[in-house]
Scaffold this motif. Structure first.
Motif, mmCIF file in Angstrom:
data_model
loop_
_atom_site.group_PDB
_atom_site.id
_atom_site.type_symbol
_atom_site.label_atom_id
_atom_site.label_comp_id
_atom_site.label_asym_id
_atom_site.label_seq_id
_atom_site.Cartn_x
_atom_site.Cartn_y
_atom_site.Cartn_z
ATOM 1 N N LEU A 37 0.969 -1.201 -0.490
ATOM 2 C CA LEU A 37 0.121 -0.415 0.407
ATOM 3 C C LEU A 37 0.718 1.285 0.231
ATOM 4 O O LEU A 37 0.917 2.336 -1.090
ATOM 5 N N ALA A 38 1.691 1.437 1.022
ATOM 6 C CA ALA A 38 2.395 2.108 0.707
ATOM 7 C C ALA A 38 3.625 2.670 -0.664
ATOM 8 O O ALA A 38 4.046 3.870 -1.149
ATOM 9 N N ALA A 39 3.822 1.352 -1.546
ATOM 10 C CA ALA A 39 4.461 1.787 -2.480
ATOM 11 C C ALA A 39 3.223 1.975 -3.636
ATOM 12 O O ALA A 39 3.858 3.015 -4.535
ATOM 13 N N ALA A 40 2.099 2.241 -3.129
ATOM 14 C CA ALA A 40 0.955 1.798 -4.072
ATOM 15 C C ALA A 40 0.919 3.873 -4.444
ATOM 16 O O ALA A 40 0.006 4.236 -5.275
ATOM 17 N N ILE A 41 0.586 4.094 -2.787
ATOM 18 C CA ILE A 41 0.409 5.638 -2.260
ATOM 19 C C ILE A 41 1.384 6.538 -3.472
ATOM 20 O O ILE A 41 1.056 7.298 -4.191
ATOM 21 N N ALA A 42 3.235 6.432 -3.183
ATOM 22 C CA ALA A 42 4.148 6.617 -3.770
ATOM 23 C C ALA A 42 4.339 6.629 -5.442
ATOM 24 O O ALA A 42 3.673 7.491 -5.760
ATOM 25 N N HIS A 43 3.446 5.689 -5.763
ATOM 26 C CA HIS A 43 3.672 5.076 -7.089
ATOM 27 C C HIS A 43 2.813 6.059 -7.418
ATOM 28 O O HIS A 43 2.547 7.493 -8.549
ATOM 29 N N ALA A 44 1.215 6.456 -7.128
ATOM 30 C CA ALA A 44 -0.090 7.304 -7.335
ATOM 31 C C ALA A 44 0.681 8.819 -7.251
ATOM 32 O O ALA A 44 0.145 9.474 -7.994
ATOM 33 N N ARG A 45 1.411 8.836 -6.230
ATOM 34 C CA ARG A 45 1.925 10.193 -5.967
ATOM 35 C C ARG A 45 2.719 10.818 -7.373
ATOM 36 O O ARG A 45 2.302 11.952 -7.073
ATOM 37 N N ARG A 46 3.532 9.776 -7.513
ATOM 38 C CA ARG A 46 4.486 10.155 -8.420
ATOM 39 C C ARG A 46 3.765 10.191 -9.902
ATOM 40 O O ARG A 46 4.501 10.987 -10.628
ATOM 41 N N ARG A 47 3.061 9.511 -9.825
ATOM 42 C CA ARG A 47 2.392 9.782 -11.553
ATOM 43 C C ARG A 47 0.798 10.757 -11.506
ATOM 44 O O ARG A 47 0.718 10.928 -12.294
ATOM 45 N N ARG A 48 0.874 11.749 -10.352
ATOM 46 C CA ARG A 48 -0.144 12.261 -9.960
ATOM 47 C C ARG A 48 -1.614 10.610 -10.745
ATOM 48 O O ARG A 48 -2.620 11.802 -11.314
ATOM 49 N N LEU A 49 -1.849 10.306 -9.485
ATOM 50 C CA LEU A 49 -3.171 9.216 -9.905
ATOM 51 C C LEU A 49 -4.190 9.384 -8.950
ATOM 52 O O LEU A 49 -4.081 9.812 -7.765
ATOM 53 N N GLY A 50 -5.466 8.935 -9.226
ATOM 54 C CA GLY A 50 -6.397 9.046 -8.503
ATOM 55 C C GLY A 50 -6.869 9.803 -7.793
ATOM 56 O O GLY A 50 -6.813 11.139 -8.304
ATOM 57 N N PRO A 51 -6.743 9.929 -6.140
ATOM 58 C CA PRO A 51 -6.581 11.427 -5.221
ATOM 59 C C PRO A 51 -5.660 12.307 -5.406
ATOM 60 O O PRO A 51 -5.479 13.597 -5.452
ATOM 61 N N TYR A 52 -4.527 12.709 -6.160
ATOM 62 C CA TYR A 52 -3.533 12.863 -6.755
ATOM 63 C C TYR A 52 -3.647 14.029 -8.080
ATOM 64 O O TYR A 52 -2.697 15.040 -8.127
ATOM 65 N N ARG A 53 -4.897 13.052 -8.525
ATOM 66 C CA ARG A 53 -4.990 13.777 -9.601
ATOM 67 C C ARG A 53 -6.501 14.844 -9.445
ATOM 68 O O ARG A 53 -6.768 15.191 -8.209
ATOM 69 N N ASP A 54 -6.260 15.610 -10.299
ATOM 70 C CA ASP A 54 -7.897 16.805 -10.003
ATOM 71 C C ASP A 54 -9.446 16.328 -10.210
ATOM 72 O O ASP A 54 -9.568 15.373 -10.611
ATOM 73 N N ALA A 55 -9.980 16.626 -9.130
ATOM 74 C CA ALA A 55 -11.014 15.895 -9.288
ATOM 75 C C ALA A 55 -12.081 15.994 -10.528
ATOM 76 O O ALA A 55 -12.338 15.154 -10.359
#
Length: 191
Positions: free
Chosen positions: A132-150
């Motif tokens: 989960l921690a790695a997936a969150i870091a990946h999502a943050r780096r790639r701006r996926l899911g919650p890191y994308r604009d609403a």
């Protein structure tokens, strides 16, 4: 035949391989790159192979020198595959790679499978849920899911799930990341 232009020399071919030259190359490689015993072996055997094509040297004898040299460096502690695997696994995990991708990366560097598995297992000691921690870091780096604009989250949900799946994360982990309503909620779940 004309002489080469002033200041320009012709490229030199490989030099004759000797135990002293192999030792110097090994020390320079280990000092600069660290690495694994397999990577050092590969570099030295490439050097032997190139030299054997040009010079009339016995590649088998030079390969024996390489094996003895690698064994000496391992015994002296200059090469430690387990420490390399642990360090690289932590770095790749922080970058957001899944356990599957970390093991594949370590295998590509010549780390034994059991050492790669042990290095990935140590990540569990440092983080409660390393995937989960790695997936969150990946999502943050790639701006996926919650890191994308609403506005674009709903339209890109399938694409973002595919990105996480191709990165090696299983469906449940990817779904947990994508289900978070904000980055703060996601990082709260992680922490």
């Amino acid at each position: 035949m004309t002489a080469p232009a002033r200041g320009k020399s012709r490229p030199r071919g490989p030099r004759v391989v000797t135990p002293a030259r192999l030792e110097a190359k090994a020390l320079a490689y280990v000092e600069r790159f660290g690495g694994t015993s397999a990577s050092l072996r590969r570099v030295l055997l490439n050097m032997v192979s190139r030299a054997a094509r040009v010079h009339d040297t016995d590649a088998g004898e030079a390969a024996a020198w390489v094996e003895a040299l690698v064994a000496r460096h391992v015994a002296a502690g200059l090469l430690d595959d387990a420490a390399f695997a642990a360090s690289r696994a932590r770095r790749l995990h922080r970058r957001g790679l899944s356990a599957r991708r970390i093991r594949a990366n370590l295998a590509g560097k010549g780390v034994a499978p059991e050492q790669a598995v042990a290095a990935v297992a140590r990540l569990t000691e440092e983080t409660a849920e390393p995937e989960l921690a790695a997936a969150i870091a990946h999502a943050r780096r790639r701006r996926l899911g919650p890191y994308r604009d609403a506005a674009g989250r709903e339209a890109h949900w399938r694409r973002d799930m595919g990105v996480l799946a191709r990165a090696g994360f299983d469906f449940d982990v990817a779904r947990r990341v994508m289900a978070a309503s904000s980055p703060e909620d996601l990082e709260e779940e992680e922490g």
